[in-house]
Design an enzyme around this catalytic site. Structure first.
Site, PDB file in Angstrom:
ATOM      1  N   LEU A  51       0.705  -1.333   0.136  1.00 37.43           N
ATOM      2  CA  LEU A  51       0.079  -0.122  -0.136  1.00 37.43           C
ATOM      3  C   LEU A  51       0.873   1.236  -0.052  1.00 37.43           C
ATOM      4  O   LEU A  51       1.866   1.085   0.556  1.00 37.43           O
ATOM      5  CB  LEU A  51      -0.886   0.006   1.419  1.00 37.43           C
ATOM      6  CG  LEU A  51      -2.150  -0.953   1.400  1.00 37.43           C
ATOM      7  CD1 LEU A  51      -2.568  -0.911   2.903  1.00 37.43           C
ATOM      8  CD2 LEU A  51      -2.973  -0.795   0.163  1.00 37.43           C
ATOM      9  N   ASP A  52       0.332   2.444  -0.482  1.00 39.64           N
ATOM     10  CA  ASP A  52       1.068   3.463  -0.411  1.00 39.64           C
ATOM     11  C   ASP A  52       1.547   4.024   1.101  1.00 39.64           C
ATOM     12  O   ASP A  52       0.581   3.556   2.096  1.00 39.64           O
ATOM     13  CB  ASP A  52       0.291   4.634  -1.104  1.00 39.64           C
ATOM     14  CG  ASP A  52       0.299   4.516  -2.490  1.00 39.64           C
ATOM     15  OD1 ASP A  52       1.021   3.624  -3.324  1.00 39.64           O
ATOM     16  OD2 ASP A  52      -0.840   5.130  -3.183  1.00 39.64           O
ATOM     17  N   GLN A  53       2.486   4.589   1.159  1.00 35.56           N
ATOM     18  CA  GLN A  53       2.880   4.973   2.581  1.00 35.56           C
ATOM     19  C   GLN A  53       1.519   5.935   3.199  1.00 35.56           C
ATOM     20  O   GLN A  53       1.224   5.565   4.120  1.00 35.56           O
ATOM     21  CB  GLN A  53       4.045   6.141   2.360  1.00 35.56           C
ATOM     22  CG  GLN A  53       4.516   6.525   3.878  1.00 35.56           C
ATOM     23  CD  GLN A  53       5.748   7.335   3.925  1.00 35.56           C
ATOM     24  OE1 GLN A  53       6.188   7.662   2.768  1.00 35.56           O
ATOM     25  NE2 GLN A  53       6.378   7.594   5.178  1.00 35.56           N
TER      26      GLN A  53
END
Length: 206
Positions: free
Chosen positions: A51-53
């Site tokens: 997942l994106d940060q």
């Protein structure tokens, strides 16, 4: 710390907080990440997807090589079902739809991604509005493909960027939230050993 939702001999499922990297980045300041934190409790944990940060929500990690191989193939073959919740700027004219816009890295502005009909890779997102406010809308997002920043770029391309998105939104929507309002709330897939269908949920925190 990540919230542990399920574990057995083959997998561990966690709820990643917003602001935590999935895997290490470049530089000493980017070594803290979900994978390393999970390894403190499950030393053999291996990342399967990311997942994106800035995005919170569900991630599954494999605990051995065979489980990692099985889950990786499932993601490559688009077996898992995924549902995200987001709050977007503005109110769409329709209550649901599909975005099919190919994406590639914006090399001059990494890690941003961009729509590119010629060199982009196919990317598809289904969306539906479930609640509208004065100047924003809560949506459910179903990514059919799993390109980097796909949901964020597709919502921007619709003219409705996700609130709090410092890459793709503009003011006043960047600072309207102290985090990106995007959360991976549901994940379904086959157990890598038994083949049983398993479904996990992490309630949306916003």
């Amino acid at each position: 710390m990540p919230e542990y939702l399920y574990s057995d001999d083959s997998i561990v499922v966690v709820n990643k907080p917003s602001g935590l990297l999935s895997v290490p980045g470049r530089g000493e300041d980017k070594q803290d990440c979900l994978w390393r934190r999970v390894q403190q409790r499950f030393p053999t944990a291996r990342i399967v997807h990311r997942l994106d940060q800035a995005t919170s929500g569900l991630l599954i990690l494999a605990l051995d090589a065979e489980a990692h191989r099985n889950l990786s193939i499932q993601f490559q073959q688009r077996v898992p079902t995924k549902r995200y919740q987001a709050i977007i700027a503005g109110i769409p004219e329709r209550y649901s739809g599909r975005v099919e816009l190919p994406l590639r890295c914006d090399w001059d502005n990494r890690p941003r991604q961009m729509v590119d009909p010629v060199d982009g890779k196919p990317a598809t997102t289904d969306w539906e509005c479930v609640q509208s406010y004065d100047d924003r809308c809560r949506v459910l997002l179903h990514p059919i493909t799993g390109r980097s920043h796909q949901l964020r770029v597709h919502m921007q391309a619709l003219g409705h960027p996700i609130i709090g998105d410092r890459f793709y939104a503009s003011e006043p929507y960047i600072t309207a939230s102290d985090r990106l309002l995007l959360h991976a709330e549901q994940l379904g897939l086959k157990h890598p050993v038994s083949g049983e269908w398993m479904a996990f949920e992490a309630p949306c925190p916003f």
